[in-house]
Design an enzyme around this catalytic site. Sequence first.
Site, PDB file in Angstrom:
ATOM      1  N   ARG A  25      -9.888  19.209   3.201  1.00  0.00           N
ATOM      2  CA  ARG A  25      -9.478  18.907   1.836  1.00  0.00           C
ATOM      3  C   ARG A  25     -10.461  17.920   1.220  1.00  0.00           C
ATOM      4  O   ARG A  25     -10.778  16.896   1.810  1.00  0.00           O
ATOM      5  CB  ARG A  25      -8.062  18.328   1.843  1.00  0.00           C
ATOM      6  CG  ARG A  25      -7.468  18.065   0.470  1.00  0.00           C
ATOM      7  CD  ARG A  25      -6.011  17.648   0.604  1.00  0.00           C
ATOM      8  NE  ARG A  25      -5.190  18.760   1.090  1.00  0.00           N
ATOM      9  CZ  ARG A  25      -4.621  19.649   0.286  1.00  0.00           C
ATOM     10  NH1 ARG A  25      -4.777  19.558  -1.017  1.00  0.00           N
ATOM     11  NH2 ARG A  25      -3.884  20.615   0.788  1.00  0.00           N
ATOM     12  N   GLU A  26     -10.949  18.242   0.040  1.00  0.00           N
ATOM     13  CA  GLU A  26     -11.874  17.370  -0.664  1.00  0.00           C
ATOM     14  C   GLU A  26     -11.155  16.638  -1.787  1.00  0.00           C
ATOM     15  O   GLU A  26     -10.215  17.162  -2.391  1.00  0.00           O
ATOM     16  CB  GLU A  26     -13.038  18.188  -1.252  1.00  0.00           C
ATOM     17  CG  GLU A  26     -13.944  18.820  -0.208  1.00  0.00           C
ATOM     18  CD  GLU A  26     -14.763  17.802   0.552  1.00  0.00           C
ATOM     19  OE1 GLU A  26     -15.016  16.708  -0.012  1.00  0.00           O
ATOM     20  OE2 GLU A  26     -15.139  18.091   1.695  1.00  0.00           O
ATOM     21  N   ASN A  85      -6.049  14.601  -7.320  1.00  0.00           N
ATOM     22  CA  ASN A  85      -4.648  14.987  -7.107  1.00  0.00           C
ATOM     23  C   ASN A  85      -4.374  16.452  -7.427  1.00  0.00           C
ATOM     24  O   ASN A  85      -3.249  16.829  -7.731  1.00  0.00           O
ATOM     25  CB  ASN A  85      -3.713  14.088  -7.932  1.00  0.00           C
ATOM     26  CG  ASN A  85      -3.891  12.625  -7.603  1.00  0.00           C
ATOM     27  OD1 ASN A  85      -3.975  12.261  -6.426  1.00  0.00           O
ATOM     28  ND2 ASN A  85      -3.979  11.774  -8.614  1.00  0.00           N
ATOM     29  N   ARG A  86      -5.431  17.262  -7.374  1.00  0.00           N
ATOM     30  CA  ARG A  86      -5.320  18.704  -7.639  1.00  0.00           C
ATOM     31  C   ARG A  86      -4.870  19.014  -9.071  1.00  0.00           C
ATOM     32  O   ARG A  86      -4.407  20.116  -9.361  1.00  0.00           O
ATOM     33  CB  ARG A  86      -4.378  19.382  -6.633  1.00  0.00           C
ATOM     34  CG  ARG A  86      -4.899  19.378  -5.198  1.00  0.00           C
ATOM     35  CD  ARG A  86      -6.231  20.132  -5.115  1.00  0.00           C
ATOM     36  NE  ARG A  86      -6.729  20.274  -3.759  1.00  0.00           N
ATOM     37  CZ  ARG A  86      -7.617  19.467  -3.191  1.00  0.00           C
ATOM     38  NH1 ARG A  86      -8.067  18.409  -3.850  1.00  0.00           N
ATOM     39  NH2 ARG A  86      -8.047  19.691  -1.975  1.00  0.00           N
ATOM     40  N   LEU A  87      -5.011  18.040  -9.963  1.00  0.00           N
ATOM     41  CA  LEU A  87      -4.694  18.280 -11.373  1.00  0.00           C
ATOM     42  C   LEU A  87      -5.984  18.670 -12.093  1.00  0.00           C
ATOM     43  O   LEU A  87      -6.492  17.958 -12.964  1.00  0.00           O
ATOM     44  CB  LEU A  87      -4.051  17.041 -12.000  1.00  0.00           C
ATOM     45  CG  LEU A  87      -2.688  16.665 -11.419  1.00  0.00           C
ATOM     46  CD1 LEU A  87      -2.165  15.398 -12.062  1.00  0.00           C
ATOM     47  CD2 LEU A  87      -1.692  17.815 -11.605  1.00  0.00           C
TER      48      LEU A  87
END
Length: 208
Positions: free
Chosen positions: A2-3, A186-188
Amino acid sequence: MREHYRAEGLAEAELAEEPMEQFARWFEQAAASGIFEPNAMIVSTADPETGRPSSRTVLLKQYDERGFVFYTNYGSRKGRELTANPYISLLFPWHPIARQVIVGGVAERTGRDETAAYFRTRPHGSQLGAWASEQSSTVASRAELDRLYGELADRYPPEEQVPVPPEWGGYRVRPETVEFWQGRENRLHDRLRYVRAESGWQVDRLCP
């Protein structure tokens, strides 16, 4: 695996009026970043009878306000599928800078004059390769492929002009949608998509 992507993103106010202008900005930045082959794109087509998709990596050779251009053998799998079903998807996966560009559109063959002009810019070996390979068809062995190439090399030495194969040419993808994807914390992620409309281009923000 995960980056963590960056804090700064892509805002509507930063976008160019048209997607090809925005693509030019991002492409120049991708090239300047040192990404290996920033013009490499994943081309996806679909079989018109079964609906099954297929994808492969192809090099973008030109882009302008009319669209994106790549070259191939028209008898290849993608060529056959585009003949029957011209809808196509392009994906530029610029992972090192946490960006993607996703294009949806229609593929149209380039004219023979345009194809010939590009073919003349290819290295001599690549010109011979376009003749030697019946792209996507089966071949008995690597030795057979090398034999075909060798025969062509004897027929067309470097000082002799190689004609353009009749079944080889370009496609111009006329975009109908172009999405610019910027990785965020935050994957947003920011996803801004141009959509062609009667009045011009409208921009939608998509949830990540």
